[in-house]
Design an enzyme around this catalytic site. Structure first.
Site, PDB file in Angstrom:
ATOM      1  CD  GLU A  47      -2.384  -1.288   2.855  1.00 22.82           C
ATOM      2  OE1 GLU A  47      -2.040  -0.463   3.735  1.00 22.82           O
ATOM      3  OE2 GLU A  47      -3.268  -2.134   3.047  1.00 22.82           O
ATOM      4  N   PRO A  48       1.772   1.399  -0.948  1.00 22.86           N
ATOM      5  CG  PRO A  48       3.047   1.325  -2.924  1.00 22.86           C
ATOM      6  CD  PRO A  48       2.017   0.555  -2.141  1.00 22.86           C
ATOM      7  NE  ARG A  56       5.557   9.846   3.723  1.00 23.84           N
ATOM      8  CZ  ARG A  56       4.954  10.831   4.395  1.00 23.84           C
ATOM      9  NH1 ARG A  56       5.249  12.078   4.122  1.00 23.84           N
ATOM     10  NH2 ARG A  56       4.086  10.556   5.340  1.00 23.84           N
ATOM     11  CE1 TYR A 110       1.187  14.533  10.410  1.00 30.55           C
ATOM     12  CE2 TYR A 110       1.618  15.262   8.177  1.00 30.55           C
ATOM     13  CZ  TYR A 110       0.859  14.552   9.075  1.00 30.55           C
ATOM     14  OH  TYR A 110      -0.224  13.863   8.625  1.00 30.55           O
ATOM     15  CB  CYS A 142      -5.628  35.036  10.273  1.00 34.75           C
ATOM     16  SG  CYS A 142      -5.991  36.223   8.990  1.00 34.75           S
ATOM     17  CE1 TYR A 183      -0.958  10.493   3.189  1.00 33.90           C
ATOM     18  CE2 TYR A 183       1.399  10.371   2.748  1.00 33.90           C
ATOM     19  CZ  TYR A 183       0.191   9.749   2.984  1.00 33.90           C
ATOM     20  OH  TYR A 183       0.134   8.382   3.012  1.00 33.90           O
TER      21      TYR A 183
HETATM   22  C1  PLP Z   1      -1.588   6.139   4.817  1.00 36.32           C
HETATM   23  C2  PLP Z   1      -1.610   4.683   4.621  1.00 36.32           C
HETATM   24  C3  PLP Z   1      -0.768   4.080   3.666  1.00 36.32           C
HETATM   25  C4  PLP Z   1       0.258   4.838   2.866  1.00 36.32           C
HETATM   26  O1  PLP Z   1       1.351   5.231   3.617  1.00 36.32           O
HETATM   27  P1  PLP Z   1       2.635   5.871   2.918  1.00 36.32           P
HETATM   28  O2  PLP Z   1       3.518   6.211   4.044  1.00 36.32           O
HETATM   29  O3  PLP Z   1       2.194   7.068   2.154  1.00 36.32           O
HETATM   30  O4  PLP Z   1       3.225   4.844   2.028  1.00 36.32           O
HETATM   31  C5  PLP Z   1      -0.903   2.724   3.479  1.00 36.32           C
HETATM   32  N1  PLP Z   1      -1.790   1.985   4.183  1.00 36.32           N
HETATM   33  C6  PLP Z   1      -2.605   2.530   5.101  1.00 36.32           C
HETATM   34  C7  PLP Z   1      -3.561   1.689   5.827  1.00 36.32           C
HETATM   35  C8  PLP Z   1      -2.547   3.897   5.350  1.00 36.32           C
HETATM   36  O5  PLP Z   1      -3.339   4.436   6.281  1.00 36.32           O
END
Ligand code: PLP
Length: 423
Positions: free
Chosen positions: A273-274, A276, A320, A346, A375
């Protein structure tokens, strides 16, 4: 490596001068390089080409349908966390059989929508969610494909706000309790157990936490197999970091090698699930200097560069304390000074950079805020009633507006001045 480089003193995105795009679309705007997006997707995905796998892009990191469609064409799927993201992924043409659904708070409507769409997998995060999913699926006369998102209690060694795999975080099911839940799910009429999933955090710069997680998951998968529960999908989440400043994250291929080595004979389809790592360095935010000013009278002089992009357009610095590189669009090797680059909002927390050594710039100059592909736009808001900015994609010498700048009218859409009749 990305496709934002100076040529003859001008910042280019692939083969177009950024300033030429700014002339046509105005500022601020997000600008993505198609070649970079593709390259980064391939860099991640190709590491696993010799094993069964599915790369499900994390939609929340950058959710424009123009970008999702691109990853879909490259064979990618989508990792979604809401009904809205499911809608987007489907609109982008991603097959439901390549969509997985994560998140701690799925509503009944969202579960229904996911089942109706025929998605590949629900990453279930609690016992109550399992029961709800079983009931909704039963009402619909279907079977829900289920993975449990387990919380392996591994320290990802990243920013506290983006670490998710520690026992104290709200995410997932503690790995020690997961086994019992699997056994319970295996007995249920309307769910079918298919996977084990996890996601331990974001912007990880070390491989070790991923490996440690995989080791723990393997133990669970083997224990389940002994119980007669076969796991088809092993979802290792996202989280591979990128270079914003001086971080040295692993190359995606190193990550892939480490994972494959640890896999040793496990017969599963891997899911990733990449977010970033694919889009982060494929996008910039182009903004125009409105004013420069010096505030004297404090302990020391402060130089401010006020730009037309604010924390509503890019939240990461205020949220962050994130670092983003900034470059002038017209190459500037002149004298430098220490400045705060701030937006028009503001709030004192409205900054893009603090105490940054930066060339002297003038009103009207264009700046590029780097590494905002992930993001960036997706965390933007209308705070201060500011229209969300345009998103543009470049391919070679061409560019396309993939999201128009919002209009003032759209900002009050759906609002009314109520007319109460007093009795
Ligand atoms: C946000 C998220 C990701 C992606 O994370 P990255 O750091 O952007 O790779 C993958 N899986 C889940 C469940 C997330 O909440």
């Amino acid at each position: 490596m990305n496709h934002f480089q100076y040529k003859n003193g001008q910042l280019f995105c692939e083969d177009i001068a950024v300033s030429d795009i700014a002339k046509e679309v105005g500022t601020p705007f997000y600008l993505y390089s198609k070649a970079t997006l593709m390259r980064h997707f391939e860099a991640f995905d190709s590491g696993f080409k010799d094993v069964d796998h599915l790369t499900c892009f994390a939609v929340k990191s950058c959710s424009n349908i123009g970008i999702l469609a691109l990853f879909g064409e490259l064979g990618g799927g989508a990792d979604i966390v809401s009904g809205g993201e499911l809608f987007r992924a489907l609109k982008a043409g991603i097959s439901p059989q390549r969509i997985i659904y994560s998140g701690v708070g799925k509503t009944e409507e969202e579960l229904h929508y996911g089942l109706e769409s025929g998605i590949l997998l629900f990453n279930v995060e609690s016992e109550q969610e399992l029961q709800r999913l079983n009931r909704v699926a039963g009402d619909m006369g279907v079977t829900a494909p289920v993975a449990f998102r387990v919380n392996p209690d591994v320290d990802p060694k990243t920013h506290a706000y983006i670490s998710t795999g520690l026992a104290k975080n709200k995410f997932g099911i503690p790995i020690n309790e997961a086994f019992d839940l699997y056994v319970q799910a295996a007995e249920m009429a309307n769910v079918e157990v298919q996977g084990v999933s996890c996601h331990i955090g974001s912007q990880l710069t070390l491989i070790a936490p991923f490996v440690e997680t995989l080791r723990k998951l393997k133990v669970l998968v083997e224990r389940l197999a002994n119980q007669g529960i076969r796991i088809k999908y092993l979802d290792l989440g996202g989280g591979v970091g990128i270079t914003y400043d001086d971080e040295t994250p692993p190359h995606p291929l190193e990550y892939a090698e480490a994972i494959k080595e640890e896999l040793s004979g496990l017969d599963v389809t891997l899911i990733f699930e990449p977010g970033r790592v694919i889009v982060g360095n494929a996008g910039i935010l182009v903004t125009e200097v409105q004013y420069t000013k010096v505030n004297r009278g404090g302990e020391k002089e402060k130089n401010f560069v006020v730009v037309d992009a604010g924390m509503n357009d890019l939240a990461r610095p205020s949220l962050y304390d994130a670092y983003h590189g900034i470059q002038t669009v017209k190459e500037n090797n002149g004298p430098r000074q220490v400045v705060d680059v701030v937006g028009p909002i503001c709030e004192t927390s409205d900054f893009i950079a603090k105490d940054r050594e930066f060339p002297m710039v003038e009103q009207g100059e264009l700046l590029a805020v780097l590494s905002v592909g992930a993001y960036g736009f997706t965390m933007s808001s209308n705070y201060n009633t500011r229209p969300r900015v345009a998103e543009v994609m470049v391919s070679g010498r061409q560019f396309a507006i993939i999201r128009e700048r919002e209009s003032l009218e759209s900002l009050i859409q759906g609002e009314t001045i109520p007319k109460f009749v007093e009795k």
